[in-house]
Design an enzyme around this catalytic site. Structure first.
Site, PDB file in Angstrom:
ATOM      1  N   ASP A   5       0.847  -1.183   0.000  1.00 20.84           N
ATOM      2  CA  ASP A   5       0.000   0.000   0.000  1.00 20.84           C
ATOM      3  C   ASP A   5       0.883   1.233   0.000  1.00 20.84           C
ATOM      4  O   ASP A   5       2.062   1.174   0.368  1.00 20.84           O
ATOM      5  CB  ASP A   5      -0.910   0.016   1.224  1.00 20.84           C
ATOM      6  N   SER A   6       0.303   2.355  -0.390  1.00 21.13           N
ATOM      7  CA  SER A   6       1.048   3.607  -0.378  1.00 21.13           C
ATOM      8  C   SER A   6       1.249   4.129   1.039  1.00 21.13           C
ATOM      9  O   SER A   6       2.151   4.920   1.290  1.00 21.13           O
ATOM     10  CB  SER A   6       0.307   4.660  -1.208  1.00 21.13           C
ATOM     11  N   CYS A  68      -4.292  -0.967  -2.403  1.00 18.33           N
ATOM     12  CA  CYS A  68      -4.425   0.484  -2.566  1.00 18.33           C
ATOM     13  C   CYS A  68      -5.222   0.698  -3.845  1.00 18.33           C
ATOM     14  O   CYS A  68      -4.777   0.289  -4.916  1.00 18.33           O
ATOM     15  CB  CYS A  68      -3.050   1.135  -2.669  1.00 18.33           C
ATOM     16  N   THR A  70      -5.872   3.403  -5.492  1.00 17.32           N
ATOM     17  CA  THR A  70      -5.210   4.298  -6.431  1.00 17.32           C
ATOM     18  C   THR A  70      -4.169   3.539  -7.238  1.00 17.32           C
ATOM     19  O   THR A  70      -4.125   3.609  -8.469  1.00 17.32           O
ATOM     20  CB  THR A  70      -4.556   5.469  -5.684  1.00 17.32           C
ATOM     21  N   GLU A 165      -4.781   9.969   7.825  1.00 10.81           N
ATOM     22  CA  GLU A 165      -3.400   9.622   8.181  1.00 10.81           C
ATOM     23  C   GLU A 165      -2.855  10.528   9.281  1.00 10.81           C
ATOM     24  O   GLU A 165      -1.971  10.136  10.039  1.00 10.81           O
ATOM     25  CB  GLU A 165      -2.514   9.678   6.937  1.00 10.81           C
ATOM     26  N   CYS A 199     -11.425   3.346  -1.311  1.00 12.95           N
ATOM     27  CA  CYS A 199     -10.080   3.613  -0.799  1.00 12.95           C
ATOM     28  C   CYS A 199      -9.944   2.833   0.490  1.00 12.95           C
ATOM     29  O   CYS A 199     -10.869   2.825   1.325  1.00 12.95           O
ATOM     30  CB  CYS A 199      -9.871   5.107  -0.545  1.00 12.95           C
ATOM     31  N   HIS A 201      -8.373   3.421   3.078  1.00 14.29           N
ATOM     32  CA  HIS A 201      -8.409   4.229   4.298  1.00 14.29           C
ATOM     33  C   HIS A 201      -9.842   4.387   4.815  1.00 14.29           C
ATOM     34  O   HIS A 201     -10.057   4.576   6.012  1.00 14.29           O
ATOM     35  CB  HIS A 201      -7.854   5.634   4.029  1.00 14.29           C
TER      36      HIS A 201
END
Length: 282
Positions: A5-6, A68, A70, A165, A199, A201
């Site tokens: 993941d980013s 992720c 994206t 984040e 997403c 998150h």
């Protein structure tokens, strides 16, 4: 088995994978040094995703889940078609986009044309995602191939990932989520039949989406869908499955960023202790 993941979001997917398969070892890599990907160009996202996958291959992983949206939306197809067959034959990369599309359309990913017997009355699905995921058009494109009767309304949420984040409280996140929901509903010309939190998150603020969306709205659970999809994939491709441990398998947490800082916040995403180790990316 690797999970890339980013940043922190993929830990929500890792949690679901570990809960579903506690005896399999997993290695998680977060590219925190370059996060968030949502502000980067497609070429940057592709290059960073490839470097992250390659780093997990170097750790001994033969199969990597790109957790992720994206990265999966922008880079996955190109990695699978142009890079893996030549650079790493015998290894593979999966993404979180596929299970979601399959769940929405009720059509397997490998089907490229809509089955005649699956045509239903038109319905609308709302997708909340990052700017690159929305810009890539992956959700409407892949859903349209398999279920052209499904209308997709997308809503970019550029502020959410940075706020999540940073550990922003609900008092800050709530109004932001309500604003994005209001924007989508205004453009949707009616209330969508279901919603996608596109997403990894966003599961951390799923309760805020549930509060902002119309009562009883169906929200697809991406981590759970990804875990179920991986189980089915390993049943079909047992050669990619890491050896089972007799007890819960050890987990490794890697980052390209500050391991101490990353670990302090990551536990909130994973729901447990996350002792990170720093590695060089790319």
């Amino acid at each position: 088995m690797g999970v890339f993941d980013s940043g922190h979001g993929g830990l929500t997917v890792l949690r679901a994978l570990v809960d579903a398969q506690p005896r399999r070892p997993f290695v998680f890599l977060g590219d925190h040094a370059h996060a968030p990907y949502g502000r980067r160009s497609n070429e940057d996202i592709h290059g960073l995703t490839r470097a992250g996958v390659e780093a997990l291959f170097a750790q001994g992983c033969r199969l990597v889940v790109v957790a992720c949206n994206t990265a999966a939306a922008v880079a996955l197809r190109r990695l699978q078609q142009e890079w893996l067959p030549h650079a790493y034959p015998g290894r593979n990369v999966l993404g979180v986009l596929v299970p979601m599309v399959e769940a929405i359309t009720r059509v397997p990913w490998m089907v490229q044309e809509p089955p005649v017997d699956r045509m239903h009355e038109p319905r609308t699905v709302g997708v909340f995602a990052t700017v690159p995921t929305v810009s890539s058009g992956s959700f409407p494109r892949e859903i349209g191939k398999r279920a052209p009767h499904v209308r997709v309304v997308q809503q970019a949420c550029p502020e959410l990932v940075p706020l999540i984040e940073e550990g922003a409280p609900d008092a800050v996140l709530g109004p932001v989520v309500r604003g994005y929901v209001a924007e989508m509903l205004e453009r949707a010309d009616g209330v969508p039949d279901a919603f996608v939190l596109g997403c990894t998150h966003y599961p951390l603020v799923a309760h805020l989406f549930a509060e902002a969306l119309p009562a009883g709205a169906e929200i697809f659970d991406q981590p759970a869908l990804t875990a179920r999809s991986l189980e089915h994939y390993l049943e079909r491709h047992p050669d990619y499955a890491p050896e089972l441990h007799t007890h819960p398998a050890p987990l490794r947490f890697l980052t390209t960023g500050d391991a101490e800082r990353v670990g302090a916040l990551a536990g909130r995403f994973f729901g447990g202790t996350t002792p990170f180790q720093r590695i060089t990316h790319g």
